[in-house]
Design an enzyme around this catalytic site. Structure first.
Site, PDB file in Angstrom:
ATOM      1  N   HIS A   1       0.820  -1.216   0.000  1.00 25.74           N
ATOM      2  CA  HIS A   1       0.000   0.000   0.000  1.00 25.74           C
ATOM      3  C   HIS A   1       0.853   1.266   0.000  1.00 25.74           C
ATOM      4  O   HIS A   1       1.186   1.796   1.060  1.00 25.74           O
ATOM      5  CB  HIS A   1      -0.889  -0.019   1.259  1.00 25.74           C
ATOM      6  CG  HIS A   1      -1.991   0.991   1.235  1.00 25.74           C
ATOM      7  ND1 HIS A   1      -3.164   0.815   1.937  1.00 25.74           N
ATOM      8  CD2 HIS A   1      -2.115   2.171   0.606  1.00 25.74           C
ATOM      9  CE1 HIS A   1      -3.950   1.854   1.735  1.00 25.74           C
ATOM     10  NE2 HIS A   1      -3.326   2.701   0.931  1.00 25.74           N
TER      11      HIS A   1
ATOM     12  N   HIS B   1       1.439   5.194  -2.179  1.00 24.87           N
ATOM     13  CA  HIS B   1       0.990   6.163  -3.193  1.00 24.87           C
ATOM     14  C   HIS B   1       2.232   6.758  -3.836  1.00 24.87           C
ATOM     15  O   HIS B   1       3.015   7.436  -3.156  1.00 24.87           O
ATOM     16  CB  HIS B   1       0.138   7.256  -2.548  1.00 24.87           C
ATOM     17  CG  HIS B   1      -1.137   6.727  -1.962  1.00 24.87           C
ATOM     18  ND1 HIS B   1      -2.311   6.646  -2.680  1.00 24.87           N
ATOM     19  CD2 HIS B   1      -1.408   6.216  -0.737  1.00 24.87           C
ATOM     20  CE1 HIS B   1      -3.257   6.126  -1.921  1.00 24.87           C
ATOM     21  NE2 HIS B   1      -2.745   5.853  -0.733  1.00 24.87           N
ATOM     22  N   LEU B   2       2.416   6.496  -5.132  1.00 28.59           N
ATOM     23  CA  LEU B   2       3.601   7.027  -5.823  1.00 28.59           C
ATOM     24  C   LEU B   2       3.236   8.174  -6.760  1.00 28.59           C
ATOM     25  O   LEU B   2       4.101   8.739  -7.418  1.00 28.59           O
ATOM     26  CB  LEU B   2       4.338   5.911  -6.567  1.00 28.59           C
ATOM     27  CG  LEU B   2       4.917   4.807  -5.672  1.00 28.59           C
ATOM     28  CD1 LEU B   2       5.722   3.815  -6.494  1.00 28.59           C
ATOM     29  CD2 LEU B   2       5.766   5.367  -4.546  1.00 28.59           C
ATOM     30  N   ARG B   3       1.927   8.503  -6.828  1.00 36.21           N
ATOM     31  CA  ARG B   3       1.460   9.751  -7.473  1.00 36.21           C
ATOM     32  C   ARG B   3       1.744   9.831  -8.965  1.00 36.21           C
ATOM     33  O   ARG B   3       1.634  10.930  -9.535  1.00 36.21           O
ATOM     34  CB  ARG B   3       2.066  10.977  -6.790  1.00 36.21           C
ATOM     35  CG  ARG B   3       1.887  11.007  -5.275  1.00 36.21           C
ATOM     36  CD  ARG B   3       0.449  10.940  -4.864  1.00 36.21           C
ATOM     37  NE  ARG B   3       0.286  11.222  -3.439  1.00 36.21           N
ATOM     38  CZ  ARG B   3      -0.778  10.850  -2.740  1.00 36.21           C
ATOM     39  NH1 ARG B   3      -1.772  10.181  -3.325  1.00 36.21           N
ATOM     40  NH2 ARG B   3      -0.878  11.152  -1.473  1.00 36.21           N
TER      41      ARG B   3
ATOM     42  N   ASP C   1      -8.667   2.647  -3.482  1.00 39.97           N
ATOM     43  CA  ASP C   1      -8.155   3.243  -2.242  1.00 39.97           C
ATOM     44  C   ASP C   1      -8.039   4.758  -2.334  1.00 39.97           C
ATOM     45  O   ASP C   1      -7.580   5.310  -3.335  1.00 39.97           O
ATOM     46  CB  ASP C   1      -6.779   2.686  -1.884  1.00 39.97           C
ATOM     47  CG  ASP C   1      -6.238   3.351  -0.625  1.00 39.97           C
ATOM     48  OD1 ASP C   1      -6.787   3.076   0.444  1.00 39.97           O
ATOM     49  OD2 ASP C   1      -5.308   4.172  -0.728  1.00 39.97           O
TER      50      ASP C   1
ATOM     51  N   HIS D   1      -5.542  -0.263   6.043  1.00 43.78           N
ATOM     52  CA  HIS D   1      -5.413   0.711   7.137  1.00 43.78           C
ATOM     53  C   HIS D   1      -6.525   0.698   8.190  1.00 43.78           C
ATOM     54  O   HIS D   1      -7.196   1.710   8.397  1.00 43.78           O
ATOM     55  CB  HIS D   1      -5.218   2.126   6.593  1.00 43.78           C
ATOM     56  CG  HIS D   1      -6.121   2.577   5.466  1.00 43.78           C
ATOM     57  ND1 HIS D   1      -7.491   2.422   5.473  1.00 43.78           N
ATOM     58  CD2 HIS D   1      -5.831   3.200   4.291  1.00 43.78           C
ATOM     59  CE1 HIS D   1      -7.984   2.944   4.358  1.00 43.78           C
ATOM     60  NE2 HIS D   1      -7.005   3.403   3.631  1.00 43.78           N
TER      61      HIS D   1
ATOM     62  N   ASP E   1       0.815   2.883   3.638  1.00 40.05           N
ATOM     63  CA  ASP E   1      -0.030   3.978   3.155  1.00 40.05           C
ATOM     64  C   ASP E   1       0.802   5.258   3.018  1.00 40.05           C
ATOM     65  O   ASP E   1       0.324   6.360   3.293  1.00 40.05           O
ATOM     66  CB  ASP E   1      -1.250   4.199   4.056  1.00 40.05           C
ATOM     67  CG  ASP E   1      -2.347   4.989   3.348  1.00 40.05           C
ATOM     68  OD1 ASP E   1      -2.192   5.294   2.148  1.00 40.05           O
ATOM     69  OD2 ASP E   1      -3.364   5.308   4.001  1.00 40.05           O
TER      70      ASP E   1
END
Ligand code: DOR
Length: 435
Positions: A69, A71-73, A161, A241, A314
């Site tokens: 999990h 977030h690499l945007r 997510d 989460h 996360d």
């Protein structure tokens, strides 16, 4: 998990990690030389020439961590993070493989985007990237994405997510489709109608501070729906989460019935509480929100009892300017992948609350089980994804030195132990930090 293209055409030197304490899911094997060749573990205490020799005396060598999990945007929000910064940050945190979320711009709901992410990441040779794809087209919660095509392009998980799936029928259809393909569905279990505009946990602190609250019941109700649909359809559903005692109790109740559900907790929900809001710094604004000390104690206990399958960072980078907005307008999310292990090693293992073996399990075999991947070990022939951990040297969290673009942290200045020194992925150095 082996990927011969990882790192492009760069040569893979025959490497020896000298004098490391080898620890993996099979146990603590004591101090040995670990040899890596051709992208795989070659064996222990071998002879011959090494093209690269790493002094690992005093360090623990263990399989590089897995994160289901992050977030690499990318694509579209590269001012927050890009593949190079995000995968370098992951390697700095000791992670060899991460699953990227689909809430990008455009959304990862198109097989071409999945294939492009995988190809770009492989060429970088940092942590391995395994993209998740969106559950619904455009994360709009209206139409299913084409999971068969997304899986064929390399997607390993289906998730909206960041945005809860409101329509229970859509969730059912998503589960049925994913089950047919053997894909894991990851949930973002919060009921938006109950969450309303909540920016922090609803309770004594939110009432005192006058900030809009998001009740734990918004989470527990949605976890109930998501687990019930998992049970009904037989789909593999991973609850992301989990932040509250009530939410965790619901997961436990379904697990006790044999429902096909797994769950994760984050480093921040295990170490911070809603009391942190007294500083009015939205760096700690996350979704779901930080809860009470009782919730944290319950989550830690659930980790110890084995109810929690794995850790999910996360890791959710934003620009400093966005996080400098006020409590109502700052975005949800914080960067944490570079401090996740030292934080949990210090606050849980050194504090005597958790065994090192259990913490490693949450970052290695537990994630592999959730994802349906082989459990990582240091056995000969397995991928040479290895982290060298320094469990002794204390150092303060210095966000300015983060490889992530998000150079801020709620743990800034905290003195922690357990810093990764070297991370190797496919037998090549993806990160190293001087002693
Ligand atoms: O705090 C969060 N930030 N929670 C999420 O679920 C989404 C994430 C993000 O994308 O920033």
């Amino acid at each position: 998990m082996s990927d011969t293209r990882h790192g492009g055409d760069r040569p893979t030197p025959r490497t020896v990690l000298r004098g490391a304490r080898l620890v993996d899911a099979r146990g603590d094997h004591g101090i040995h030389d670990l040899w890596l060749a051709g992208g795989s573990v070659e064996g222990i205490d071998l002879g011959g020439d090494a093209e690269l020799e790493i002094d690992a005396r005093g360090l623990v060598a263990t399989p590089a961590f897995l994160d289901p999990h992050v977030h690499l945007r990318t694509p579209g929000q590269e001012e927050k993070e890009d593949l190079a910064s995000g995968l370098a940050a992951a390697a700095a945190g000791g992670f060899g493989t991460v699953v990227s979320m689909a809430n990008t711009d455009p959304v990862v709901d198109d097989p071409a985007i999945v294939a492009d992410l995988a190809a770009q990441a492989a060429a970088l040779g940092l942590a391995r990237l395994r993209p998740a794809a969106a559950l619904s087209v455009g994360l709009k919660g209206e139409r299913l994405a084409d999971y068969a095509a997304l899986r064929a392009a390399g997607a390993v998980m289906i998730t909206d997510d960041g945005i809860p799936v409101v329509d229970s029928h859509l969730q059912r259809r998503a589960c049925e489709y994913a089950r047919e393909l053997g894909l894991v569905i990851q949930t973002h279990s919060e009921d938006p109608s109950l969450r309303q505009g909540g920016v922090m946990h609803e309770g004594a602190v939110s009432h005192e501070l006058g900030l809009p609250g998001n009740p734990a019941e918004a989470e527990s109700i949605m976890i109930f729906r998501d687990c019930e649909v998992a049970r009904m359809t037989g789909a593999r559903v991973h609850v992301a989460h989990v932040s509250s005692e009530r939410g965790m109790r619901v997961v436990e109740w379904f697990k006790a019935q044999g429902a096909p559900v797994t769950c994760e907790v984050t480093p921040h929900h295990l170490t911070l509480t809603d009391e942190a809001w007294r500083a009015f710094d939205p760096v700690i604004k996350v979704a779901p929100p930080l809860r009470t000390a009782d919730d944290v104690a319950y989550l830690r206990d659930a980790v110890r009892r084995g109810v929690v399958d794995c850790l999910g960072s996360d890791h959710a980078p934003h620009t400093r300017a966005e996080k400098d907005r006020d409590a109502l307008r700052a975005p949800f999310g914080l960067p944490n992948i570079e401090v996740a292990f030292p934080l949990l090693y210090t606050d849980l293992v050194l504090a005597g609350e958790l065994d090192l073996a259990r913490l490693l399990e949450l970052l290695q075999g537990g994630v592999a089980r959730v994802m349906g991947w082989p459990a990582p070990t240091l056995a000969a022939g397995t991928p040479a994804d290895v982290v060298l951990l320094d469990l002794d040297t204390e150092a303060a969290v210095d966000p300015a030195a983060f490889l992530s673009k998000a150079k801020f942290s709620p743990w800034e200045g905290r003195a922690l132990r357990g810093w990764p020194r070297v991370t190797l992925v496919a037998g090549r150095v993806a990160f190293s930090r001087a002693r």
